[in-house]
Design an enzyme around this catalytic site. Structure first.
Site, PDB file in Angstrom:
ATOM      1  N   PHE A  70       0.825  -1.207   0.000  1.00  0.00           N
ATOM      2  CA  PHE A  70       0.000   0.000   0.000  1.00  0.00           C
ATOM      3  C   PHE A  70       0.858   1.255   0.000  1.00  0.00           C
ATOM      4  O   PHE A  70       0.572   2.224  -0.714  1.00  0.00           O
ATOM      5  CB  PHE A  70      -0.959  -0.006   1.192  1.00  0.00           C
ATOM      6  N   LYS A  85      -4.267  -0.037   8.717  1.00  0.00           N
ATOM      7  CA  LYS A  85      -5.571  -0.437   9.242  1.00  0.00           C
ATOM      8  C   LYS A  85      -5.368  -1.484  10.328  1.00  0.00           C
ATOM      9  O   LYS A  85      -5.495  -2.679  10.099  1.00  0.00           O
ATOM     10  CB  LYS A  85      -6.447  -0.975   8.111  1.00  0.00           C
ATOM     11  N   SER A 115      -4.236  -2.625  -2.973  1.00  0.00           N
ATOM     12  CA  SER A 115      -3.005  -1.990  -3.439  1.00  0.00           C
ATOM     13  C   SER A 115      -2.734  -2.235  -4.917  1.00  0.00           C
ATOM     14  O   SER A 115      -2.400  -1.306  -5.665  1.00  0.00           O
ATOM     15  CB  SER A 115      -1.819  -2.490  -2.607  1.00  0.00           C
ATOM     16  N   LYS A 152     -12.817  -4.298   9.719  1.00  0.00           N
ATOM     17  CA  LYS A 152     -13.247  -5.148   8.597  1.00  0.00           C
ATOM     18  C   LYS A 152     -12.248  -6.265   8.301  1.00  0.00           C
ATOM     19  O   LYS A 152     -12.618  -7.293   7.718  1.00  0.00           O
ATOM     20  CB  LYS A 152     -13.518  -4.308   7.350  1.00  0.00           C
ATOM     21  N   ASP A 158     -15.309  -0.614   2.163  1.00  0.00           N
ATOM     22  CA  ASP A 158     -14.102  -1.379   2.478  1.00  0.00           C
ATOM     23  C   ASP A 158     -14.448  -2.813   2.860  1.00  0.00           C
ATOM     24  O   ASP A 158     -13.744  -3.766   2.501  1.00  0.00           O
ATOM     25  CB  ASP A 158     -13.356  -0.684   3.624  1.00  0.00           C
ATOM     26  N   SER A 170      -7.336  -9.560  -1.302  1.00  0.00           N
ATOM     27  CA  SER A 170      -7.261  -9.097   0.083  1.00  0.00           C
ATOM     28  C   SER A 170      -6.410 -10.047   0.914  1.00  0.00           C
ATOM     29  O   SER A 170      -6.606 -11.260   0.901  1.00  0.00           O
ATOM     30  CB  SER A 170      -8.673  -9.009   0.682  1.00  0.00           C
ATOM     31  N   ARG A 171      -5.466  -9.498   1.658  1.00  0.00           N
ATOM     32  CA  ARG A 171      -4.552 -10.333   2.446  1.00  0.00           C
ATOM     33  C   ARG A 171      -5.296 -11.124   3.524  1.00  0.00           C
ATOM     34  O   ARG A 171      -5.016 -12.299   3.744  1.00  0.00           O
ATOM     35  CB  ARG A 171      -3.466  -9.454   3.081  1.00  0.00           C
ATOM     36  N   VAL A 210       1.961  -8.912   6.278  1.00  0.00           N
ATOM     37  CA  VAL A 210       1.205  -8.753   7.515  1.00  0.00           C
ATOM     38  C   VAL A 210      -0.291  -8.815   7.213  1.00  0.00           C
ATOM     39  O   VAL A 210      -0.783  -8.127   6.324  1.00  0.00           O
ATOM     40  CB  VAL A 210       1.535  -7.404   8.192  1.00  0.00           C
TER      41      VAL A 210
END
Length: 341
Positions: A15, A108, A140, A191, A244, A254-255, A279
């Site tokens: 990001f 976040k 990202s 979230k 989001d 999304s990680r 992370v």
């Protein structure tokens, strides 16, 4: 901030790199700081961040650096994209340098020991700084690939919001403003927990009705908790809330979703996180959120259920069965039911 003064981006992850590129594309000189000197040198030479944004060219206006002191001295506007576990230790020794600067958190997450959001930690470290957050449905890679994207900058400082809008707003990236810094940031942090549940549900082949139920009840939980902490519930109907939540709970990019998907495939939590290689803030947030929800007595069955899956040996099917058997409640907490006959 003069026209030629660089903007700082702290963090060498996906990001931070995407935001650094956006700034540079808008003609803003950028110094992107990272702790690993080898990573900084490799990015300078190869003009790419292969670990986190492979295949995306680093704009010529981005200078990867390893000297934090010089970076902070040169910049009046600083975007902070450090992991939640590292933010305090990295910036606290340089508190005096941060006085009067604009500090905008991109992270976040929630600090485990204190249940403080990243902007609250920045405020604690540098009380004389101007603090803001950037949050929204912002994957990202899609930002880096110039997919049409919108985000929210939130601060009580209107001039800081305008400053961020001026340097980031572009052809494919729209920046809205909000005064509810706490609500915007809390939505971004919470979230991540529900994205893990969503990823598990997809891996286990659950239906569209089930996934929709999980996302909608997640929004109810997030809003209920945020209001208990003083946030505006309307914030959660915007980009930093439902926006989001939708993208994080529905995208394999999304990680936290990826961690949940790996768990649903039968991998252990350690294996899922190691496979990601980045992370996943949702795992850390889950632990502190469950404890805080118990402390303030806010009903959060999905949070309790995911905690039971990851740390108490329960399965997702068991958690959903428990959810379905619980006493039915009203759909939306903030709508009066006094009109019922």
């Amino acid at each position: 901030m003069t026209e030629q003064q660089p903007v700082a981006v702290l963090g060498g992850g996906s990001f931070g790199t995407a935001v650094a590129n956006l700034l540079a594309e808008n003609g803003v000189p950028v110094r992107q700081w990272m702790r690993d000197p080898a990573q900084a040198e490799a990015m300078r030479v190869n003009r790419e961040n292969p670990r986190y944004l492979k295949g995306i060219r680093l704009h010529d206006g981005v200078e990867p650096v390893n000297d934090l002191l010089a970076t902070l001295q040169a910049s009046e506007l600083v975007f902070v994209a450090l992991p939640s576990s590292a933010l305090r230790s990295v910036l606290a020794p340089h508190a005096e340098l941060l006085r009067g600067k604009g500090l905008v958190s991109l992270t976040k997450g929630i600090e485990a020991q204190s249940f403080k959001l990243m902007s609250q930690i920045l405020e604690e470290i540098a009380p004389q700084a101007r603090i803001g957050v950037l949050s929204g449905p912002n994957l990202s890679r899609e930002i880096a690939e110039h997919a049409l994207t919108a985000t929210v900058v939130a601060s009580e400082d209107e001039k800081l919001c305008q400053q961020v809008q001026a340097v980031l707003h572009g052809r494919t990236f729209r920046v809205y403003a909000s005064a509810d810094r706490f609500g915007v940031e809390l939505g971004g942090a919470l979230k991540n927990v529900y994205a893990i549940i969503a990823g598990m549900a997809v891996a286990l082949g659950m239906g569209e009705n089930t996934k929709s139920m999980l996302i909608t009840r997640a929004l109810a939980e997030m809003t209920r908790f945020a209001v208990s902490q003083g946030a505006n519930p309307m914030t959660f109907l915007g980009l930093a809330g439902v926006g989001d939540l939708i993208v994080t709970c529905s995208s394999p990019k999304s990680r936290n979703y990826q961690v949940g998907y790996a768990l649903g495939e039968g991998h252990s939590l350690e294996e899922a996180v190691n496979r990601l290689g980045e992370v996943a803030e949702g795992v850390n947030t889950l632990k502190v959120l469950k404890a805080k929800a118990q402390e303030v007595q806010v009903y959060m069955p999905l949070v309790a259920g995911l905690h039971a899956i990851l740390f108490e040996g329960r399965t997702l099917n068991q958690v959903i069965e428990h959810l379905m058997r619980a006493e039915p409640k009203t759909d939306v907490d903030f709508i009066s039911i006094s009109g019922f006959n």
